[in-house]
Design a protein around this motif. Sequence first.
Motif, PDB file in Angstrom:
ATOM      1  N   LEU A 187      16.763 -10.427  55.511  1.00 43.33           N
ATOM      2  CA  LEU A 187      15.830  -9.278  55.715  1.00 43.33           C
ATOM      3  C   LEU A 187      14.231  -9.609  55.871  1.00 43.33           C
ATOM      4  CD1 LEU A 187      17.591  -7.683  52.633  1.00 43.33           C
ATOM      5  CD2 LEU A 187      18.231  -7.404  55.163  1.00 43.33           C
ATOM      6  N   GLU A 216      26.665   4.793  53.812  1.00 44.26           N
ATOM      7  CA  GLU A 216      26.291   3.616  53.469  1.00 44.26           C
ATOM      8  C   GLU A 216      27.470   2.425  53.709  1.00 44.26           C
ATOM      9  OE1 GLU A 216      25.939   1.754  49.435  1.00 44.26           O
ATOM     10  OE2 GLU A 216      25.541   3.864  48.791  1.00 44.26           O
ATOM     11  N   LEU A 285      23.362  -1.130  53.488  1.00 48.37           N
ATOM     12  CA  LEU A 285      22.605  -0.426  54.589  1.00 48.37           C
ATOM     13  C   LEU A 285      23.117   0.916  54.381  1.00 48.37           C
ATOM     14  CD1 LEU A 285      23.112  -3.181  57.465  1.00 48.37           C
ATOM     15  CD2 LEU A 285      21.323  -2.673  55.879  1.00 48.37           C
ATOM     16  N   SER A 307      17.639   2.347  56.256  1.00 50.39           N
ATOM     17  CA  SER A 307      17.122   1.793  55.020  1.00 50.39           C
ATOM     18  C   SER A 307      18.198   0.771  54.549  1.00 50.39           C
ATOM     19  CB  SER A 307      16.928   2.751  53.727  1.00 50.39           C
ATOM     20  OG  SER A 307      18.279   3.181  53.389  1.00 50.39           O
ATOM     21  N   PHE A 308      17.666  -0.334  53.744  1.00 44.87           N
ATOM     22  CA  PHE A 308      18.676  -0.804  52.857  1.00 44.87           C
ATOM     23  C   PHE A 308      18.249  -0.830  51.186  1.00 44.87           C
ATOM     24  CE2 PHE A 308      14.959  -4.149  53.616  1.00 44.87           C
ATOM     25  CZ  PHE A 308      14.914  -4.572  52.311  1.00 44.87           C
ATOM     26  N   GLN A 335      13.065   0.945  56.722  1.00 44.88           N
ATOM     27  CA  GLN A 335      12.720  -0.115  57.619  1.00 44.88           C
ATOM     28  C   GLN A 335      12.433   0.754  59.208  1.00 44.88           C
ATOM     29  OE1 GLN A 335      15.739  -3.183  57.518  1.00 44.88           O
ATOM     30  NE2 GLN A 335      13.970  -4.542  57.127  1.00 44.88           N
ATOM     31  N   VAL A 344      17.113  -6.560  60.359  1.00 41.48           N
ATOM     32  CA  VAL A 344      18.306  -6.962  59.610  1.00 41.48           C
ATOM     33  C   VAL A 344      18.709  -8.070  60.283  1.00 41.48           C
ATOM     34  CG1 VAL A 344      20.390  -6.673  58.428  1.00 41.48           C
ATOM     35  CG2 VAL A 344      18.417  -5.143  58.037  1.00 41.48           C
ATOM     36  N   ARG A 352      19.762  -4.845  63.335  1.00 43.74           N
ATOM     37  CA  ARG A 352      19.060  -3.515  63.257  1.00 43.74           C
ATOM     38  C   ARG A 352      17.485  -3.936  63.372  1.00 43.74           C
ATOM     39  NH1 ARG A 352      19.979   0.426  57.949  1.00 43.74           N
ATOM     40  NH2 ARG A 352      17.937  -1.114  57.177  1.00 43.74           N
TER      41      ARG A 352
END
Length: 373
Positions: A187, A216, A285, A307-308, A335, A344, A352
């Motif tokens: 990341l 997710e 994720l 997002s993560f 992100q 990612v 990503r």
Amino acid sequence: MLFDPRFTQLAEVLTGFSCALRPGERVLIDAFDVPDAMVIALIRATRARGALPYVQLHRARITRELVLEAEETQYAPQAEAELARMEKMDAYIALRGAENIFESADVPPGRVQLVARLMKRVQDRRVGRTKWVVVRWPTPAMAQQAGMSTEAFEDFYFRVCTQDYARMAPGMAALKSLMAQTDRVRLVGPGTDLSFSLKGIGAQECGGQRNIPDGEVFSCPVKDSAEGVVQFNTPSVYQGAAFDRVRLTFRRGRIIEAAAGDGTRRLNEILDSDAGARYLGEFALGFNPHICEPMRDILFDEKIAGSFHLTPGQAYAEADNGNRSQVHWDLVCIQRPKYGGGEVWFDGKRIRQDGLFVPKSLRKLNPEHLLGG
């Protein structure tokens, strides 16, 4: 009593799509500061499926008063009684409202940890042995968190919670398969350069069966594999306390440094709750296209598009690295370019970029597809 037709629609989603209740199954409806009309809608939807409803009602101010001076001799018998009840349940539906998200902010941390420790067996039984779904309930307090009027937030809430989750299925299946085959994850973003392994852990897709809202796919880092630093850009509320700009540094999987500005002391108290709290129990994720901005509510924030999140504490059985803790604290980093961007990487391949999935098989999780474009 006035019934909003959206209550009935949501109740049908929770008892049908989420829990798939069958005749004769017992379901515990756990309602926290929720209107009676919504609880009644759930009872009716449960009975319509031939299942048996049980109800428990909570009020945050009463709960605060009980926990303020909680003693083991008080909560140990309660935990045993709640465990005995949960052992008889086939399903669990929780609706959690909050008139004040900081209602328990002045409860001593030791009391909170005591109750969490004693109630952990109940939670483990619920998570591991029932069909369950947890839902936030829209309140003026949540509207304030989101910076919206109460009416606009309610419209947003019901749109998100009753969306076509089946549309996520193909992309989620592809991401789950890829994540399950992945060894090394990296990341990268502002203040973040963190690597860890997912080897042998597996993955789980989440498309409305466990949480509403949802969106997710999660796995879990190998317990001793995380190395580097991660900077979270989404504010968080945990155990009644607020945290901003949480920054964690890992060595051999363990959090060796943790900072959050004025919340640093409380952050470290939580991470010192037990031995497992300084190790990760989840990596996920998020990609819900309707949820774009943080609102200090983790059931929404962990699903933010692009997002993560990483989770100090307890691992889930579905993707288990063996970590055990009374803590399970999802911390979110967005992100998308508005929040600084980021990448990612799975096994040296960029999965990503700035919040958008790159491989063709995963593009069905990008907003353009999920919103019907």
